[in-house]
Design a protein around this motif. Structure first.
Motif, mmCIF file in Angstrom:
data_model
loop_
_atom_site.group_PDB
_atom_site.id
_atom_site.type_symbol
_atom_site.label_atom_id
_atom_site.label_comp_id
_atom_site.label_asym_id
_atom_site.label_seq_id
_atom_site.Cartn_x
_atom_site.Cartn_y
_atom_site.Cartn_z
ATOM 1 N N UNK A 154 40.764 27.379 35.121
ATOM 2 C CA UNK A 154 41.343 28.263 34.121
ATOM 3 C C UNK A 154 40.216 28.908 33.346
ATOM 4 N N UNK A 155 40.285 30.196 33.211
ATOM 5 C CA UNK A 155 39.268 30.898 32.448
ATOM 6 C C UNK A 155 39.819 32.187 31.900
ATOM 7 N N UNK A 156 39.121 32.753 30.947
ATOM 8 C CA UNK A 156 39.537 34.016 30.380
ATOM 9 C C UNK A 156 39.253 35.136 31.368
ATOM 10 N N UNK A 157 40.184 36.051 31.481
ATOM 11 C CA UNK A 157 40.050 37.170 32.409
ATOM 12 C C UNK A 157 40.294 38.459 31.640
ATOM 13 N N UNK A 158 39.461 39.440 31.869
ATOM 14 C CA UNK A 158 39.689 40.767 31.306
ATOM 15 C C UNK A 158 40.739 41.427 32.191
ATOM 16 N N UNK A 159 41.998 41.252 31.819
ATOM 17 C CA UNK A 159 43.119 41.704 32.646
ATOM 18 C C UNK A 159 43.033 43.185 32.945
ATOM 19 N N UNK A 160 42.686 43.983 31.964
ATOM 20 C CA UNK A 160 42.599 45.428 32.173
ATOM 21 C C UNK A 160 41.542 45.769 33.229
ATOM 22 N N UNK A 161 40.416 45.079 33.201
ATOM 23 C CA UNK A 161 39.357 45.341 34.177
ATOM 24 C C UNK A 161 39.787 44.923 35.587
ATOM 25 N N UNK A 162 40.500 43.806 35.693
ATOM 26 C CA UNK A 162 40.958 43.341 37.003
ATOM 27 C C UNK A 162 41.972 44.327 37.593
ATOM 28 N N UNK A 207 49.012 43.085 44.577
ATOM 29 C CA UNK A 207 49.273 41.648 44.738
ATOM 30 C C UNK A 207 48.399 41.063 45.841
ATOM 31 N N UNK A 208 48.268 41.785 46.941
ATOM 32 C CA UNK A 208 47.421 41.339 48.047
ATOM 33 C C UNK A 208 45.956 41.300 47.620
ATOM 34 N N UNK A 209 45.519 42.311 46.895
ATOM 35 C CA UNK A 209 44.142 42.388 46.422
ATOM 36 C C UNK A 209 43.833 41.211 45.503
ATOM 37 N N UNK A 210 44.744 40.927 44.562
ATOM 38 C CA UNK A 210 44.544 39.806 43.642
ATOM 39 C C UNK A 210 44.487 38.481 44.392
ATOM 40 N N UNK A 211 45.407 38.291 45.342
ATOM 41 C CA UNK A 211 45.457 37.055 46.122
ATOM 42 C C UNK A 211 44.177 36.866 46.931
ATOM 43 N N UNK A 212 43.683 37.936 47.524
ATOM 44 C CA UNK A 212 42.471 37.851 48.341
ATOM 45 C C UNK A 212 41.249 37.452 47.512
ATOM 46 N N UNK A 234 48.852 35.134 39.317
ATOM 47 C CA UNK A 234 49.585 35.568 38.141
ATOM 48 C C UNK A 234 50.481 34.430 37.683
ATOM 49 N N UNK A 235 50.373 34.092 36.414
ATOM 50 C CA UNK A 235 51.173 33.022 35.838
ATOM 51 C C UNK A 235 51.948 33.607 34.673
ATOM 52 N N UNK A 236 53.247 33.435 34.724
ATOM 53 C CA UNK A 236 54.092 33.904 33.634
ATOM 54 C C UNK A 236 54.582 32.692 32.852
ATOM 55 N N UNK A 277 41.814 50.938 41.575
ATOM 56 C CA UNK A 277 40.757 51.745 42.187
ATOM 57 C C UNK A 277 40.707 51.484 43.686
ATOM 58 N N UNK A 278 40.780 50.206 44.077
ATOM 59 C CA UNK A 278 40.790 49.865 45.496
ATOM 60 C C UNK A 278 41.981 50.500 46.199
ATOM 61 N N UNK A 279 43.143 50.476 45.553
ATOM 62 C CA UNK A 279 44.348 51.075 46.140
ATOM 63 C C UNK A 279 44.165 52.569 46.361
#
Length: 84
Positions: free
Chosen positions: A11-19, A46-51, A56-58, A25-27
């Motif tokens: 678990x760590x802090x993520x800059x969600x906007x940057x991710x 979703x595929x990019x994030x998984x790779x 994603x945790x809600x 951009x990749x898309x």
């Protein structure tokens, strides 16, 4: 038959906007900015994030939360790894 080891949960802090910006951009680069159908963006992202190991945790909680709260961290960890 070999069993794969359980993945380590970090678990760590993520800059969600940057991710999300990187995923979008990749898309656009993969499809061409004037040809990228919006309906296909969620699946690509979703595929990019998984790779890249993102998950994603809600949380069912609403309202402000304290990210330093150990109970909150424990609840998030349980969502990521229900067997823990």
């Amino acid at each position: 038959m070999t069993t794969r080891p359980r993945p380590t949960v970090i678990l760590g802090f993520v800059d969600t906007a940057a991710v999300i910006r990187s995923a979008m951009t990749d898309y656009f680069l993969a499809n061409g900015t004037n040809k990228a159908p919006a309906a296909e963006a969620p699946a690509h992202i979703a595929s990019w994030l998984d790779a890249r190991g993102y998950r994603i945790v809600r949380l069912p909680a609403t309202g402000p939360v304290d990210p330093g709260d150990p109970d909150l961290v424990a609840r998030i960890a349980a969502l990521l790894d229900p067997g823990a």
